[in-house]
Design a protein around this motif. Structure first.
Motif, PDB file in Angstrom:
ATOM      1  N   GLY A 192       0.807  -1.213   0.000  1.00 35.39           N
ATOM      2  CA  GLY A 192       0.000   0.000   0.000  1.00 35.39           C
ATOM      3  C   GLY A 192       0.842   1.265   0.000  1.00 35.39           C
ATOM      4  N   LEU A 193       1.999   1.237   0.650  1.00 35.71           N
ATOM      5  CA  LEU A 193       2.874   2.410   0.658  1.00 35.71           C
ATOM      6  C   LEU A 193       3.509   2.605  -0.717  1.00 35.71           C
ATOM      7  N   THR A 194       3.850   1.505  -1.381  1.00 31.96           N
ATOM      8  CA  THR A 194       4.346   1.603  -2.755  1.00 31.96           C
ATOM      9  C   THR A 194       3.310   2.270  -3.646  1.00 31.96           C
ATOM     10  N   ALA A 383       8.845   0.698  -0.868  1.00 23.73           N
ATOM     11  CA  ALA A 383       8.171   0.814   0.433  1.00 23.73           C
ATOM     12  C   ALA A 383       9.167   1.058   1.556  1.00 23.73           C
ATOM     13  N   SER A 384      10.300   0.353   1.522  1.00 27.85           N
ATOM     14  CA  SER A 384      11.312   0.515   2.563  1.00 27.85           C
ATOM     15  C   SER A 384      11.910   1.923   2.551  1.00 27.85           C
ATOM     16  N   SER A 385      12.226   2.437   1.371  1.00 28.57           N
ATOM     17  CA  SER A 385      12.818   3.776   1.256  1.00 28.57           C
ATOM     18  C   SER A 385      11.849   4.855   1.727  1.00 28.57           C
ATOM     19  N   LYS A 388      11.286   4.739   5.559  1.00 26.44           N
ATOM     20  CA  LYS A 388      12.419   5.319   6.286  1.00 26.44           C
ATOM     21  C   LYS A 388      12.322   6.835   6.299  1.00 26.44           C
ATOM     22  N   ALA A 389      11.955   7.416   5.157  1.00 25.25           N
ATOM     23  CA  ALA A 389      11.815   8.868   5.087  1.00 25.25           C
ATOM     24  C   ALA A 389      10.669   9.366   5.959  1.00 25.25           C
ATOM     25  N   LEU A 390       9.543   8.669   5.931  1.00 25.45           N
ATOM     26  CA  LEU A 390       8.389   9.099   6.725  1.00 25.45           C
ATOM     27  C   LEU A 390       8.655   8.963   8.217  1.00 25.45           C
ATOM     28  N   GLY A 391       9.499   8.011   8.576  1.00 26.89           N
ATOM     29  CA  GLY A 391       9.809   7.806   9.993  1.00 26.89           C
ATOM     30  C   GLY A 391      10.630   8.926  10.589  1.00 26.89           C
TER      31      GLY A 391
END
Length: 416
Positions: A192-194, A383-385, A388-391
């Motif tokens: 879903g994030l992708t 999704a991982s990238s 990480k940015a949103l975190g």
């Protein structure tokens, strides 16, 4: 009435059925292109499928179809299908595929190409048909479609936003004046994030891969712009931090329970929200950088296993299952967006499903996710990238994530 298959195709399919390998009922030799089949697809949560299967079975007593329900989660469905197909098992005949799996299943020789003339593709929504095509061949038939929509509260929003700036302005004001958060999508680190990032990137004029999936076309500057739309919302508070754990269901509940003024979600969320909020909800196209944005295409396609012993029956079943009559039932009984264009213009259906005109616009303006046999790897990197940015939503996070993402995607494409 379904028209008979051309004689040459009948012969070819019968030959293909005889040549199939696998194990369905003891490993006996393949016996031809017609006979009983199985339909492997995700769990039917609305109980609409069996009546459609019963109609087929009544008319085809020698070619009955059996429903094999796979897990509800797409990743688990794919895992079970891949294990079956890698073993060259003939247990599955018709496969219900997520639209992003076409390239992978075709490239690995797990499904067979189909003859375009057997299906009324010219009456389907054009972007939907493209999800079933790989390397200029038709590998599946569109069955359901999907596109993201912007849900909004009509009691809080006088005019729906068309741009990110308008969404930001309205969400900030609502958050300040009311005990309601501004906006949320699906921001947990999963598919879903992708999708949410892809929509933001497309809406900023960018793309991830070229058309045939052989090269990375991600522009870090446009990726940074797309990411900064989300990061700004988190920094300023109109995107709630708790949305970093949201998938579709969490977003749906937050909106219909009155905790959000705006929400990005699929059409399935409309019915429950309408029950809870009545006329206080409406939908519009996703906003973009300079005007209406672009959604990511969702949905399911139907394909024939390369190891099916009854490929002729499987194709004829797909023709039946994607007919206009059944596609109407897909909407009215299953609440899934159909693929026939004319159903979106039906006055009676629009009265029952008021979002259809907006959904049609969204699908026609939508884009498919990257076409690649390695899509799963690409999606994990994206999704991982983004997660990480949103975190750590600092102004530098967007630029760092964009550069890192492009580098990792380049590596996947180079080694495929």
């Amino acid at each position: 009435m379904l028209r008979p298959l051309p004689l040459m195709l009948t012969v070819l399919l019968a030959t293909a059925g005889c040549a199939a390998v696998g194990d369905k009922g003891g490993g006996e030799p393949a016996t031809g292109g017609t006979g009983p089949i199985t339909f492997a697809t995700g769990r039917d949560t609305t109980a609409y499928l069996q009546p459609l299967l019963d109609r087929w079975n009544q008319a085809h007593p020698a070619e009955k179809v059996t429903l094999l329900e796979l897990p509800e989660a797409a990743d688990e469905q794919r895992a079970q299908m891949v294990a079956n197909l890698q073993a060259q098992s003939s247990r599955y005949d018709v496969l219900g595929l997520d639209v992003v799996w076409t390239a992978e299943f075709a490239e690995n020789g797990w499904i067979i190409p189909l003859e375009r003339g057997l299906f009324p593709l010219d009456r389907f929504l054009p972007p939907v048909v493209e999800t079933a095509v790989y390397k200029n061949k038709l590998w599946a038939v569109p069955y359901t479609s999907n596109a993201g929509l912007l849900y909004y509260r009509t009691d809080l929003v006088k005019k729906p936003p068309r741009t990110w700036a308008e969404l930001r302005d309205q969400a900030r004001k609502i958050t300040e004046k009311h005990d309601v958060k501004g906006y949320a999508g699906q921001f947990l680190a999963y598919e879903g994030l992708t999708v949410n990032f892809s929509e933001a990137l497309q809406s900023a004029g960018g793309q991830i891969l070229n058309r045939d999936g052989t090269g990375v076309t991600l522009d870090p500057a446009k990726a940074e712009t797309a990411l900064d739309f989300l990061l700004q919302g988190l920094r300023e508070g109109w995107i709630p931090k708790e949305s970093l754990s949201y998938k579709e269901e969490e977003t749906r509940l937050a909106f219909q329970e009155g905790r959000l003024a705006f929400a990005r979600n699929w059409p399935h969320a409309y019915g429950p929200a309408r029950v809870e909020l009545g006329d206080k909800i409406a939908v519009t196209r996703l906003p973009g950088l300079d005007g209406p944005g672009s959604s990511t295409l969702g949905g399911a396609n139907l394909a024939v296993s390369a190891f099916s012993r009854h490929q002729q029956t499987a194709q004829e079943f797909i023709r039946y299952f994607t007919s206009l009559e059944n596609e109407r039932r897909v909407l009215t009984e299953g609440s899934f967006p159909p693929v026939w264009t004319e159903l979106y213009d039906d006055p009676d259906l629009i009265k029952r499903f008021p979002y259809l005109p907006v959904l049609k616009e969204s699908i026609l303006a939508a884009k498919a996710r990257p076409v690649s046999a390695n899509y799963n790897q690409l999606s994990l990197v994206i999704a991982s990238s983004v997660a990480k940015a949103l975190g750590t939503p600092t102004p530098e996070s967007a630029a760092d994530a964009a550069v890192s993402m492009k580098s990792e995607l380049d590596e996947i494409i180079r080694t495929q």
